[in-house]
Design a protein around this motif. Sequence first.
Motif, PDB file in Angstrom:
ATOM      1  N   MET A   4       0.753  -1.185  -0.112  1.00 44.97           N
ATOM      2  CA  MET A   4      -0.088  -0.135  -0.084  1.00 44.97           C
ATOM      3  C   MET A   4       0.819   1.332   0.104  1.00 44.97           C
ATOM      4  O   MET A   4       0.732   2.165  -0.710  1.00 44.97           O
ATOM      5  N   ASN A   5       2.056   1.175   0.887  1.00 40.12           N
ATOM      6  CA  ASN A   5       2.683   2.530   1.005  1.00 40.12           C
ATOM      7  C   ASN A   5       3.607   2.800  -0.491  1.00 40.12           C
ATOM      8  O   ASN A   5       3.680   3.676  -0.869  1.00 40.12           O
ATOM      9  N   LYS A   7       2.566   1.476  -3.533  1.00 39.03           N
ATOM     10  CA  LYS A   7       1.842   2.084  -4.341  1.00 39.03           C
ATOM     11  C   LYS A   7       1.564   3.619  -4.205  1.00 39.03           C
ATOM     12  O   LYS A   7       1.593   4.389  -5.226  1.00 39.03           O
ATOM     13  N   ARG A   8       1.624   4.018  -3.085  1.00 41.04           N
ATOM     14  CA  ARG A   8       1.236   5.528  -2.641  1.00 41.04           C
ATOM     15  C   ARG A   8       2.497   6.371  -2.953  1.00 41.04           C
ATOM     16  O   ARG A   8       2.609   7.508  -3.638  1.00 41.04           O
ATOM     17  N   TYR A  12       2.624   9.401  -5.634  1.00 39.34           N
ATOM     18  CA  TYR A  12       3.149  10.710  -5.358  1.00 39.34           C
ATOM     19  C   TYR A  12       4.086  11.164  -6.138  1.00 39.34           C
ATOM     20  O   TYR A  12       4.534  12.098  -6.505  1.00 39.34           O
ATOM     21  N   ASN A  16       4.263  14.485  -8.157  1.00 39.93           N
ATOM     22  CA  ASN A  16       5.096  15.511  -8.038  1.00 39.93           C
ATOM     23  C   ASN A  16       5.774  16.073  -9.378  1.00 39.93           C
ATOM     24  O   ASN A  16       6.193  17.027  -9.532  1.00 39.93           O
ATOM     25  N   ARG A  19       3.484  17.921 -11.187  1.00 38.40           N
ATOM     26  CA  ARG A  19       3.328  19.332 -10.825  1.00 38.40           C
ATOM     27  C   ARG A  19       4.388  20.111 -10.611  1.00 38.40           C
ATOM     28  O   ARG A  19       4.013  21.591 -10.618  1.00 38.40           O
ATOM     29  N   ASN A  20       5.482  19.571 -10.246  1.00 38.72           N
ATOM     30  CA  ASN A  20       6.677  20.718  -9.989  1.00 38.72           C
ATOM     31  C   ASN A  20       7.138  21.104 -11.283  1.00 38.72           C
ATOM     32  O   ASN A  20       8.497  21.185 -11.601  1.00 38.72           O
ATOM     33  N   GLU A 213       8.604  21.095   2.935  1.00 39.77           N
ATOM     34  CA  GLU A 213       7.757  20.007   2.919  1.00 39.77           C
ATOM     35  C   GLU A 213       8.097  18.582   3.606  1.00 39.77           C
ATOM     36  O   GLU A 213       7.430  17.941   4.151  1.00 39.77           O
ATOM     37  N   MET A 217       6.251  16.766   6.751  1.00 41.70           N
ATOM     38  CA  MET A 217       5.775  15.311   6.409  1.00 41.70           C
ATOM     39  C   MET A 217       6.206  14.586   7.807  1.00 41.70           C
ATOM     40  O   MET A 217       5.776  13.865   8.168  1.00 41.70           O
ATOM     41  N   ALA A 222       5.211  10.904   9.268  1.00 42.66           N
ATOM     42  CA  ALA A 222       5.869  10.046   8.242  1.00 42.66           C
ATOM     43  C   ALA A 222       7.082   9.435   8.524  1.00 42.66           C
ATOM     44  O   ALA A 222       7.821  10.027   9.115  1.00 42.66           O
ATOM     45  N   GLY A 223       7.208   8.028   8.130  1.00 40.84           N
ATOM     46  CA  GLY A 223       8.586   7.584   8.350  1.00 40.84           C
ATOM     47  C   GLY A 223       9.404   8.028   7.303  1.00 40.84           C
ATOM     48  O   GLY A 223       9.013   8.373   6.160  1.00 40.84           O
ATOM     49  N   TYR A 226       8.706   6.593   3.597  1.00 43.80           N
ATOM     50  CA  TYR A 226       7.654   7.210   3.242  1.00 43.80           C
ATOM     51  C   TYR A 226       7.791   8.638   2.546  1.00 43.80           C
ATOM     52  O   TYR A 226       7.337   8.920   1.540  1.00 43.80           O
TER      53      TYR A 226
ATOM     54  N   THR B  85       8.617   8.712  15.198  1.00 42.96           N
ATOM     55  CA  THR B  85       7.609   8.726  13.996  1.00 42.96           C
ATOM     56  C   THR B  85       6.364   8.250  14.626  1.00 42.96           C
ATOM     57  O   THR B  85       5.359   8.789  14.390  1.00 42.96           O
ATOM     58  N   ARG B  89       2.632  10.664  15.650  1.00 39.39           N
ATOM     59  CA  ARG B  89       1.149  10.440  15.321  1.00 39.39           C
ATOM     60  C   ARG B  89       0.172  10.560  16.415  1.00 39.39           C
ATOM     61  O   ARG B  89      -1.032  10.679  16.061  1.00 39.39           O
ATOM     62  N   LEU B 100       1.718  24.149   5.290  1.00 39.17           N
ATOM     63  CA  LEU B 100       1.160  23.169   4.493  1.00 39.17           C
ATOM     64  C   LEU B 100       1.911  22.650   3.363  1.00 39.17           C
ATOM     65  O   LEU B 100       3.042  23.298   3.005  1.00 39.17           O
ATOM     66  N   ILE B 101       1.607  21.444   2.752  1.00 37.65           N
ATOM     67  CA  ILE B 101       2.513  21.223   1.608  1.00 37.65           C
ATOM     68  C   ILE B 101       1.891  21.673   0.197  1.00 37.65           C
ATOM     69  O   ILE B 101       0.799  21.315  -0.260  1.00 37.65           O
ATOM     70  N   PRO B 102       2.762  22.655  -0.417  1.00 38.93           N
ATOM     71  CA  PRO B 102       2.424  23.566  -1.561  1.00 38.93           C
ATOM     72  C   PRO B 102       1.756  22.743  -2.754  1.00 38.93           C
ATOM     73  O   PRO B 102       0.899  23.229  -3.417  1.00 38.93           O
ATOM     74  N   SER B 103       2.544  21.519  -2.928  1.00 40.31           N
ATOM     75  CA  SER B 103       2.540  20.917  -4.245  1.00 40.31           C
ATOM     76  C   SER B 103       1.037  19.867  -4.077  1.00 40.31           C
ATOM     77  O   SER B 103       0.749  19.215  -5.128  1.00 40.31           O
ATOM     78  N   LYS B 104       0.264  19.997  -2.822  1.00 38.19           N
ATOM     79  CA  LYS B 104      -0.850  18.909  -2.545  1.00 38.19           C
ATOM     80  C   LYS B 104      -2.220  20.012  -2.446  1.00 38.19           C
ATOM     81  O   LYS B 104      -1.960  20.950  -1.822  1.00 38.19           O
ATOM     82  N   PHE B 112      -2.626  13.179   3.284  1.00 38.23           N
ATOM     83  CA  PHE B 112      -1.104  12.741   3.548  1.00 38.23           C
ATOM     84  C   PHE B 112      -0.893  12.193   5.011  1.00 38.23           C
ATOM     85  O   PHE B 112      -0.124  11.105   5.338  1.00 38.23           O
ATOM     86  N   ALA B 116       0.347   8.711   5.917  1.00 42.18           N
ATOM     87  CA  ALA B 116       1.658   8.521   6.680  1.00 42.18           C
ATOM     88  C   ALA B 116       1.394   7.614   7.747  1.00 42.18           C
ATOM     89  O   ALA B 116       2.497   6.913   8.262  1.00 42.18           O
ATOM     90  N   CYS B 117       0.392   7.467   8.279  1.00 34.96           N
ATOM     91  CA  CYS B 117       0.108   6.584   9.509  1.00 34.96           C
ATOM     92  C   CYS B 117      -0.276   5.369   9.027  1.00 34.96           C
ATOM     93  O   CYS B 117      -0.997   4.251   9.953  1.00 34.96           O
TER      94      CYS B 117
END
Lengths: 307, 236
Positions: A4-5, A7-8, A12, A16, A19-20, A213, A217, A222-223, A226, B85, B89, B100-104, B112, B116-117
């Motif tokens: 799942m991770n 795939k995400r 992303y 990215n 979008r960048n 960013e 995260m 977030a680990g 990730y 980490t 949570r 905030l994350i500008p690209s999202k 997100f 992340a969790c």
Amino acid sequence: MFWMNTKRIVKYGFINFWRNGFVTLASILIMTVTLFIMGSLIFLGAILDSSLNQIKNKVDINVYFVTTAPEEDIISLKSSLEQLSEVSSVEYVSREQAIEEFKKRHENDQLILQALQELDDNPLGAHFNIRAKETSQYESIATFLENYQTSSGGVSIVDKVNFFQNKIAIEKLSNIILSIDKLSFGVIIVFMIISILIIFNTIRLAIYTSREEISVMKLVGAGNFYVRGPFVIEGIMYGVSSALIALALFYPVTIWMAPLTEDFFGGANIFNYYVNNFAQIFVVLILSGVFLGGVSSYLAVKKYLKI
Amino acid sequence: MTENPKKNGNIIHFDNVKKMYMENAIALDGVTLSIGKNEFVSIVGHSGAGKTTLLKMLLAEEKPTDGKVYFNTTDVHSLNRKNITYYRRKIGTVFQDFRLIPSKTAYENVAFAMEACGREDREIELDVPYVLDLVDLGNKIWNFPNELSGGEKQRLAIARAIVNQPEVLIADEPTGNLDPINTYEIAQILKKINNIGTTVILTTHNKGVIDSLNSRVVTMENGKIIRDNENGKYII
């Protein structure tokens, strides 16, 4: 969870990349230029190799036999020579072939042909054209021939070995070839290092714009895997896109360069090399792009993960 | 991992925490502070009083020079990177500059935090629109942060902070960049979050916000706690 991770992360990475816009464009442009330089180094290496091989092929030594030399002795010398590890090939030209070649070479020179007819016997002896694997090995072959003459005792079948006349020229040529080999290897290594540094720095700058960013995260829990994943995917995509663009650019460039290189380097057609070795060049450039993009991103993100 | 020696009702305990950046730059000077479950604590003080450093200690963004920080029974700074980490949570964070994350998009910023969790896609699809509705951003779900006003950005940051139902919400000067109306709205949202059972720690310069909350106020000066009042007012 892992899938799942993953795939995400891949999703992303792609988002990215798309979008960048400007950062992606700038990174791809710089990586394209550097991968193009790397590709050019492959072509340069190939051209140099083929030119040096051509020069090497022009070098040989000839062993001329006395006209009275028995053919079985010549044949036995040939097989002894072929057993030497330094020898690449031994071409035997018999007395008959030698006279035929001579006549052919002077077919327009009636005087010489008439003079030949006046003679009772074939004045030419048989000879060998010997090629060594490396130009530096001619000396040891010549030494072998010299020893062979002395060990055969009394009557020698060898009339002349032309290495001793051409010794200085051959030695000089083999030194030049060795220097060019070393120099081109050095130049290729230096350019490779410069290219790697440019790519690493470009990606570092691209990730520098995302440092905030990354810290966010991390703070939302977030680990490292990730956070880092999408950046690595993005870096790999920079590499793949740049490698594909560089590969496409080589098509018109090699067509344009082909006649120039053919004239200058004598025989090496760069476009033919591109077409014949496309799969190899494709794999090298794509792998370089993927590796450099991925590893640079991995290392560049590391700095901002220490929160 | 060492255990919190203090009373059970506390979720957070700062035990004589000191932080020095250089020999003469003392950010925290022996802070001891306990925060109970479901409490609403406001920390006030001039710039440089040590409010943000105290929150950084709680988030394990920085290590104390001396002393310990406990979350429930856990010494926060004895955790390894991986456990930090997981620990983070349990805490939602809102910053003055939103972060905030500008690209999202708004949706992706909140999603997100859930991803992340390791939350399932189905859960995310249900919870994110619900939380965005809660902070009144239901109609801006696909907008990027640069398309939102200051108040909307801060509400989005709050949505992100609460979507994982944290035990504690940290709000570091969340109204610093907002006009009075948005400031009032944010204060009301924080109060609501506290009412549903989340411990809230708020740092602010805004007298109006503190006075309207009518909750515990801790005043800091030069890295020390100089006042700690239940139902306090803004006095510096």
